[in-house]
Design a protein around this motif. Structure first.
Motif, PDB file in Angstrom:
ATOM      1  N   HIS A  38       0.858  -1.179   0.000  1.00 52.68           N
ATOM      2  CA  HIS A  38       0.000   0.000   0.000  1.00 52.68           C
ATOM      3  C   HIS A  38       0.899   1.235   0.000  1.00 52.68           C
ATOM      4  O   HIS A  38       2.080   1.152   0.324  1.00 52.68           O
ATOM      5  CB  HIS A  38      -0.932   0.011   1.213  1.00 52.68           C
ATOM      6  N   THR A  40      -0.069   4.534   1.273  1.00 52.65           N
ATOM      7  CA  THR A  40      -0.359   5.605   2.224  1.00 52.65           C
ATOM      8  C   THR A  40       0.817   5.839   3.169  1.00 52.65           C
ATOM      9  O   THR A  40       1.309   6.966   3.331  1.00 52.65           O
ATOM     10  CB  THR A  40      -1.625   5.285   3.041  1.00 52.65           C
ATOM     11  N   THR A  44       3.610   8.969   3.403  1.00 50.21           N
ATOM     12  CA  THR A  44       3.916   9.677   4.645  1.00 50.21           C
ATOM     13  C   THR A  44       5.416   9.664   4.917  1.00 50.21           C
ATOM     14  O   THR A  44       6.009  10.693   5.287  1.00 50.21           O
ATOM     15  CB  THR A  44       3.168   9.039   5.830  1.00 50.21           C
ATOM     16  N   ARG A 139     -10.696  -4.109  -2.572  1.00 50.54           N
ATOM     17  CA  ARG A 139      -9.276  -3.779  -2.467  1.00 50.54           C
ATOM     18  C   ARG A 139      -8.615  -4.886  -1.656  1.00 50.54           C
ATOM     19  O   ARG A 139      -9.072  -5.205  -0.560  1.00 50.54           O
ATOM     20  CB  ARG A 139      -9.076  -2.426  -1.773  1.00 50.54           C
ATOM     21  N   HIS A 142      -4.689  -3.333   0.832  1.00 53.01           N
ATOM     22  CA  HIS A 142      -4.712  -2.431   1.986  1.00 53.01           C
ATOM     23  C   HIS A 142      -6.112  -2.446   2.580  1.00 53.01           C
ATOM     24  O   HIS A 142      -7.065  -2.867   1.928  1.00 53.01           O
ATOM     25  CB  HIS A 142      -4.274  -1.013   1.606  1.00 53.01           C
ATOM     26  N   LEU A 143      -6.231  -1.983   3.824  1.00 55.99           N
ATOM     27  CA  LEU A 143      -7.448  -2.226   4.585  1.00 55.99           C
ATOM     28  C   LEU A 143      -8.204  -0.978   5.002  1.00 55.99           C
ATOM     29  O   LEU A 143      -9.236  -1.086   5.677  1.00 55.99           O
ATOM     30  CB  LEU A 143      -7.106  -3.039   5.854  1.00 55.99           C
ATOM     31  N   SER A 144      -7.738   0.202   4.652  1.00 54.89           N
ATOM     32  CA  SER A 144      -8.417   1.425   5.096  1.00 54.89           C
ATOM     33  C   SER A 144      -9.881   1.431   4.670  1.00 54.89           C
ATOM     34  O   SER A 144     -10.785   1.707   5.478  1.00 54.89           O
ATOM     35  CB  SER A 144      -7.709   2.658   4.540  1.00 54.89           C
ATOM     36  N   GLY A 145     -10.133   1.137   3.408  1.00 55.57           N
ATOM     37  CA  GLY A 145     -11.505   1.126   2.922  1.00 55.57           C
ATOM     38  C   GLY A 145     -12.343   0.048   3.575  1.00 55.57           C
ATOM     39  O   GLY A 145     -13.544   0.227   3.810  1.00 55.57           O
ATOM     40  N   PHE A 147     -12.024  -1.243   6.666  1.00 55.44           N
ATOM     41  CA  PHE A 147     -12.411  -0.817   8.004  1.00 55.44           C
ATOM     42  C   PHE A 147     -13.422   0.332   7.945  1.00 55.44           C
ATOM     43  O   PHE A 147     -14.318   0.431   8.792  1.00 55.44           O
ATOM     44  CB  PHE A 147     -11.189  -0.412   8.822  1.00 55.44           C
ATOM     45  N   THR A 148     -13.290   1.188   6.944  1.00 51.70           N
ATOM     46  CA  THR A 148     -14.268   2.262   6.776  1.00 51.70           C
ATOM     47  C   THR A 148     -15.652   1.696   6.494  1.00 51.70           C
ATOM     48  O   THR A 148     -16.661   2.145   7.066  1.00 51.70           O
ATOM     49  CB  THR A 148     -13.841   3.192   5.631  1.00 51.70           C
ATOM     50  N   SER A 171     -15.706  -7.150   3.209  1.00 61.13           N
ATOM     51  CA  SER A 171     -14.689  -6.424   3.968  1.00 61.13           C
ATOM     52  C   SER A 171     -14.094  -7.301   5.057  1.00 61.13           C
ATOM     53  O   SER A 171     -12.881  -7.330   5.265  1.00 61.13           O
ATOM     54  CB  SER A 171     -15.296  -5.159   4.593  1.00 61.13           C
ATOM     55  N   ILE A 175     -10.121  -8.360   5.371  1.00 55.60           N
ATOM     56  CA  ILE A 175      -9.355  -8.050   6.585  1.00 55.60           C
ATOM     57  C   ILE A 175      -8.776  -9.319   7.196  1.00 55.60           C
ATOM     58  O   ILE A 175      -7.592  -9.375   7.550  1.00 55.60           O
ATOM     59  CB  ILE A 175     -10.251  -7.312   7.597  1.00 55.60           C
TER      60      ILE A 175
END
Length: 243
Positions: A38, A40, A44, A139, A142-145, A147-148, A171, A175
């Protein structure tokens, strides 16, 4: 709207998420400690490296971001669509991903950044293979979406609104698969070093072969008199166009 996902979507989602978890664990535990599945966190890190004037890290991090994007470019060239649909050339994309992971092993062993770049490219290729299935965002790296989506579903539940079960179940699968992949990748790296990447490479190849077998079986059924396209959304005419 039909809330039943075809079997190949369930199997593919959890398998690919597990593969990404393994690859990311190996990349993170390796010599550069880079997350390759991922972008993100990588972005950073790039920002902090630019702020600190750490130009060596800037070059490496930019390279990882570019490699991930190039993997997505390859997916666009191969799949030529953003909608998850039986009949697309996912088998070809998965075979290429497996080859990239295998090629990364000797480069990682020589402590070369190119190993991380090939692994990131493989992840970008995998993540870009699909965007949606019947409105559910898919996706696998990565897991941001994910968990969202779970949070949104919980909010709906608390308000007494209908639960988007298809999206929440997908989801949860992704995860769980990614987490299990991270565990297996850590164990594999501690036992086999960078050769642990051969495990997700083999699983990627097996997933691709399984998809091709399932696709051919499903399309044979569609050719039978009186048959109609199932919820995979793969009419026979698409197979002729894509094949």
């Amino acid at each position: 709207m039909n809330t039943r996902l075809p079997r190949w979507v369930w199997v593919g989602a959890i398998s690919l998420a597990g593969i990404a978890g393994m690859v990311n664990a190996v990349g993170f535990l390796g010599f550069e400690h880079m997350a390759v599945s991922h972008v993100t966190g990588t972005t950073t890190q790039l920002g902090t490296a630019l702020a600190d004037g750490d130009w060596r890290s800037v070059r490496h991090l930019w390279a990882v971001l570019i490699a991930f994007s190039l993997g997505a470019v390859l997916s666009g060239l191969i799949i030529q669509d953003s909608t998850l649909r039986l009949g697309r050339r996912y088998g070809v994309a998965l075979a290429l991903e497996a080859a990239l992971l295998l090629a990364a092993i000797p480069l990682f062993q020589r402590q070369q950044l190119n190993g991380a770049l090939l692994a990131a490219m493989a992840c970008g290729l995998q993540n870009a293979m699909v965007t949606t299935y019947s409105g559910a965002v898919v996706r696998t790296t990565h897991l941001s979406g994910m968990f969202t989506d779970l949070g949104i579903g919980l909010g709906h539940l608390l308000r007494g609104l209908p639960m988007p079960m298809r999206r929440l179940t997908l989801s949860g699968l992704i995860i769980s698969g990614f987490l299990c992949g991270g565990i297996l990748g850590t164990w594999g790296f501690r036992a086999f070093g960078y050769h642990a990447l051969a495990i997700p490479a083999a699983l990627t190849g097996a997933t691709g072969i399984g998809y091709v077998i399932y696709r051919n079986h499903a399309l044979r059924l569609l050719r039978q008199p009186g048959s109609t396209p199932d919820d995979s959304g793969a009419p026979e005419r698409e197979h002729r166009r894509e094949g």
